[in-house]
Scaffold this motif. Structure first.
Motif, PDB file in Angstrom:
ATOM      1  N   LYS A 137       0.822  -1.212   0.000  1.00 25.11           N
ATOM      2  CA  LYS A 137       0.000   0.000   0.000  1.00 25.11           C
ATOM      3  C   LYS A 137       0.852   1.256   0.000  1.00 25.11           C
ATOM      4  O   LYS A 137       0.458   2.285  -0.564  1.00 25.11           O
ATOM      5  N   SER A 138       2.036   1.192   0.613  1.00 24.11           N
ATOM      6  CA  SER A 138       2.899   2.373   0.630  1.00 24.11           C
ATOM      7  C   SER A 138       3.512   2.638  -0.740  1.00 24.11           C
ATOM      8  O   SER A 138       3.748   3.793  -1.114  1.00 24.11           O
ATOM      9  N   LEU A 139       3.763   1.562  -1.494  1.00 29.20           N
ATOM     10  CA  LEU A 139       4.362   1.716  -2.820  1.00 29.20           C
ATOM     11  C   LEU A 139       3.310   1.913  -3.906  1.00 29.20           C
ATOM     12  O   LEU A 139       3.561   2.598  -4.904  1.00 29.20           O
ATOM     13  N   MET A 140       2.144   1.290  -3.727  1.00 33.70           N
ATOM     14  CA  MET A 140       1.068   1.365  -4.715  1.00 33.70           C
ATOM     15  C   MET A 140      -0.270   1.567  -4.003  1.00 33.70           C
ATOM     16  O   MET A 140      -1.052   0.614  -3.837  1.00 33.70           O
ATOM     17  N   PRO A 141      -0.561   2.785  -3.570  1.00 34.04           N
ATOM     18  CA  PRO A 141      -1.792   3.037  -2.796  1.00 34.04           C
ATOM     19  C   PRO A 141      -3.066   2.701  -3.555  1.00 34.04           C
ATOM     20  O   PRO A 141      -4.114   2.472  -2.946  1.00 34.04           O
ATOM     21  N   GLU A 142      -3.000   2.677  -4.893  1.00 34.52           N
ATOM     22  CA  GLU A 142      -4.202   2.426  -5.688  1.00 34.52           C
ATOM     23  C   GLU A 142      -4.619   0.964  -5.708  1.00 34.52           C
ATOM     24  O   GLU A 142      -5.731   0.629  -6.148  1.00 34.52           O
ATOM     25  N   VAL A 143      -3.775   0.062  -5.232  1.00 28.88           N
ATOM     26  CA  VAL A 143      -4.113  -1.365  -5.214  1.00 28.88           C
ATOM     27  C   VAL A 143      -5.154  -1.638  -4.129  1.00 28.88           C
ATOM     28  O   VAL A 143      -5.015  -1.193  -2.989  1.00 28.88           O
ATOM     29  N   HIS A 144      -6.183  -2.382  -4.507  1.00 26.81           N
ATOM     30  CA  HIS A 144      -7.247  -2.718  -3.558  1.00 26.81           C
ATOM     31  C   HIS A 144      -7.482  -4.216  -3.429  1.00 26.81           C
ATOM     32  O   HIS A 144      -8.212  -4.649  -2.544  1.00 26.81           O
ATOM     33  N   LEU A 171      -7.538  -4.197   2.183  1.00 22.87           N
ATOM     34  CA  LEU A 171      -7.375  -4.935   0.938  1.00 22.87           C
ATOM     35  C   LEU A 171      -8.341  -6.117   0.882  1.00 22.87           C
ATOM     36  O   LEU A 171      -8.727  -6.668   1.913  1.00 22.87           O
ATOM     37  N   GLU A 172      -8.721  -6.487  -0.327  1.00 17.00           N
ATOM     38  CA  GLU A 172      -9.460  -7.716  -0.550  1.00 17.00           C
ATOM     39  C   GLU A 172      -8.464  -8.803  -0.937  1.00 17.00           C
ATOM     40  O   GLU A 172      -7.691  -8.618  -1.869  1.00 17.00           O
ATOM     41  N   ARG A 199      -5.937  -1.995 -10.172  1.00 11.96           N
ATOM     42  CA  ARG A 199      -6.352  -2.168  -8.769  1.00 11.96           C
ATOM     43  C   ARG A 199      -5.908  -3.492  -8.160  1.00 11.96           C
ATOM     44  O   ARG A 199      -6.080  -3.711  -6.971  1.00 11.96           O
ATOM     45  N   ASP A 200      -5.320  -4.387  -8.959  1.00 10.24           N
ATOM     46  CA  ASP A 200      -4.934  -5.705  -8.475  1.00 10.24           C
ATOM     47  C   ASP A 200      -3.417  -5.852  -8.365  1.00 10.24           C
ATOM     48  O   ASP A 200      -2.655  -5.163  -9.048  1.00 10.24           O
ATOM     49  N   ALA A 201      -3.008  -6.783  -7.523  1.00 11.48           N
ATOM     50  CA  ALA A 201      -1.603  -7.184  -7.425  1.00 11.48           C
ATOM     51  C   ALA A 201      -1.578  -8.668  -7.111  1.00 11.48           C
ATOM     52  O   ALA A 201      -2.552  -9.237  -6.598  1.00 11.48           O
ATOM     53  N   LEU A 202      -0.445  -9.310  -7.417  1.00 16.33           N
ATOM     54  CA  LEU A 202      -0.278 -10.747  -7.203  1.00 16.33           C
ATOM     55  C   LEU A 202       0.837 -10.985  -6.204  1.00 16.33           C
ATOM     56  O   LEU A 202       1.947 -10.477  -6.363  1.00 16.33           O
ATOM     57  N   SER A 226       3.881  -8.034 -19.280  1.00 14.89           N
ATOM     58  CA  SER A 226       3.156  -7.627 -20.484  1.00 14.89           C
ATOM     59  C   SER A 226       1.808  -6.993 -20.161  1.00 14.89           C
ATOM     60  O   SER A 226       1.292  -6.184 -20.939  1.00 14.89           O
ATOM     61  N   ARG A 227       1.259  -7.313 -18.994  1.00 12.36           N
ATOM     62  CA  ARG A 227      -0.054  -6.783 -18.605  1.00 12.36           C
ATOM     63  C   ARG A 227       0.053  -5.653 -17.575  1.00 12.36           C
ATOM     64  O   ARG A 227      -0.969  -5.166 -17.092  1.00 12.36           O
ATOM     65  N   ASN A 228       1.294  -5.255 -17.240  1.00 11.57           N
ATOM     66  CA  ASN A 228       1.519  -4.191 -16.250  1.00 11.57           C
ATOM     67  C   ASN A 228       0.879  -4.502 -14.898  1.00 11.57           C
ATOM     68  O   ASN A 228       0.344  -3.611 -14.234  1.00 11.57           O
ATOM     69  N   LEU A 229       0.927  -5.761 -14.508  1.00 18.05           N
ATOM     70  CA  LEU A 229       0.371  -6.191 -13.229  1.00 18.05           C
ATOM     71  C   LEU A 229       1.490  -6.291 -12.196  1.00 18.05           C
ATOM     72  O   LEU A 229       2.517  -6.934 -12.447  1.00 18.05           O
ATOM     73  N   ALA A 230       1.311  -5.676 -11.061  1.00 21.16           N
ATOM     74  CA  ALA A 230       2.329  -5.705 -10.007  1.00 21.16           C
ATOM     75  C   ALA A 230       2.378  -7.074  -9.343  1.00 21.16           C
ATOM     76  O   ALA A 230       1.344  -7.639  -8.971  1.00 21.16           O
ATOM     77  N   VAL A 231       3.585  -7.595  -9.200  1.00 20.25           N
ATOM     78  CA  VAL A 231       3.830  -8.849  -8.490  1.00 20.25           C
ATOM     79  C   VAL A 231       4.782  -8.557  -7.340  1.00 20.25           C
ATOM     80  O   VAL A 231       5.810  -7.902  -7.532  1.00 20.25           O
TER      81      VAL A 231
END
Length: 311
Positions: A137-144, A171-172, A199-202, A226-231
């Motif tokens: 959350k500190s690095l990516m506050p927009e992730v829910h 977070l969910e 809004r997602d991260a893995l 490729s999908r710009n998804l944070a892991v």
């Protein structure tokens, strides 16, 4: 038989059970296995932390391939050991084999079967999910929403903690079970195809079933890029390979915490079971961060203990 002894004495440290350890004359034994690098250095750093915190009465017992449990048990009795800090799987196996009235604090392990965890106090190598989520959350506050694929036999206890931690962090948590590699692969393919990168991260836990290094990890890193998804990961090596960040053990501080837990156990204040690691350092992949469009303040970057690619 290989049984190396080293006793360190000093002044009483300022801690909750330190005075009782001295008053009773009780020793703390550190049982650890003979190991090759990098594990030898890791165990050495943990033990240095133990001795720094409980330096008044610490005995090292290095257990080799031909060590005798009976000789170790005799040595523990001779030195009036009341509590054992067991490092690694072989260290814990030895401690449980010679255990009489001894209390056992374990470290250097990810998890234990439930039956074993009721007999010892394990400070796991698995990072505390709450600290992982706070860092996210500190690095990516927009992730829910956080996705995770896990084997309940390996990580069930950790996911139970993660559910509470996610709620506390706002977070969910979408946790999907997978008991084998094929099932895990299908779970990842589905979630990577449908996850919303805005809004997602893995999360990749330290789960040998669902985070296979040769099949799962390359797929996840390639598709998430490729999908710009944070892991983010509980494994330092994954940040080096492309995960946005990972939390990894501060081994010396972990040793201090093991010592504190062992000394507390002398007064009967320690609960048995397994607990996640809170003595952690942060590694960030700056290339991945740039790819995701993230910019960190100077103050944030001062909290990064490692960055990749390395200069």
């Amino acid at each position: 038989m290989l049984l190396a002894l080293d006793t360190t004495t000093g002044h009483s440290p300022s801690m909750r059970a330190g005075t009782e350890a001295i008053a009773t004359g009780a020793m703390i034994a550190v049982i650890y296995p003979e190991s090759a690098e990098p594990y030898r250095s890791i165990f050495t750093q943990i033990i240095e932390g133990i001795e720094d915190k409980a330096r008044n009465r610490v005995t090292r017992l290095l257990v080799g391939r031909n060590s005798s449990n009976q000789d170790i048990a005799n040595e523990l009795r001779r030195q009036d050991v009341r509590v054992v800090i067991a490092l690694g799987r072989n260290g814990l196996r030895t401690a449980m084999a010679v255990n009489g009235e001894l209390k056992i604090v374990a470290g250097g392990l990810l998890s234990l079967p439930e039956a074993e965890s009721r007999k010892v106090t394990l400070l796991s190598l698995a990072p505390d999910p709450g600290l992982l989520f706070e860092r996210l959350k500190s690095l990516m506050p927009e992730v829910h929403r956080v996705h995770v694929v896990f084997d309940p036999n390996n990580s069930g206890w950790l996911i139970r903690l993660a559910r509470d931690a996610a709620r506390a962090t706002g977070l969910e948590l979408v946790a999907q079970e997978a008991g084998d590699l094929g099932t895990a692969l299908g779970r990842y393919q589905s979630l990577l195809a449908t996850a919303d990168p805005k809004r997602d991260a893995l999360w990749l836990p330290q789960d040998s079933t669902t985070v296979d290094e040769s099949t799962i990890l390359p797929l996840v890193l390639q598709e998430s890029w490729s999908r710009n998804l944070a892991v983010f990961s509980s494994n330092l090596a994954h940040a080096r390979r492309g995960a946005l960040f990972s939390l990894y053990p501060d081994t010396t501080e972990m040793g201090r915490n093991l010592a504190l837990t062992a000394m507390d156990s002398l007064s009967g204040t320690v609960v048995r079971g397994q607990f996640p690691l809170r003595n952690l350092l942060l590694a960030v992949n700056m290339r991945t961060a740039s790819h995701l469009g993230l910019k960190f303040s100077e103050r944030q970057q001062q909290t990064f203990h490692l960055t990749f690619p390395e200069p």
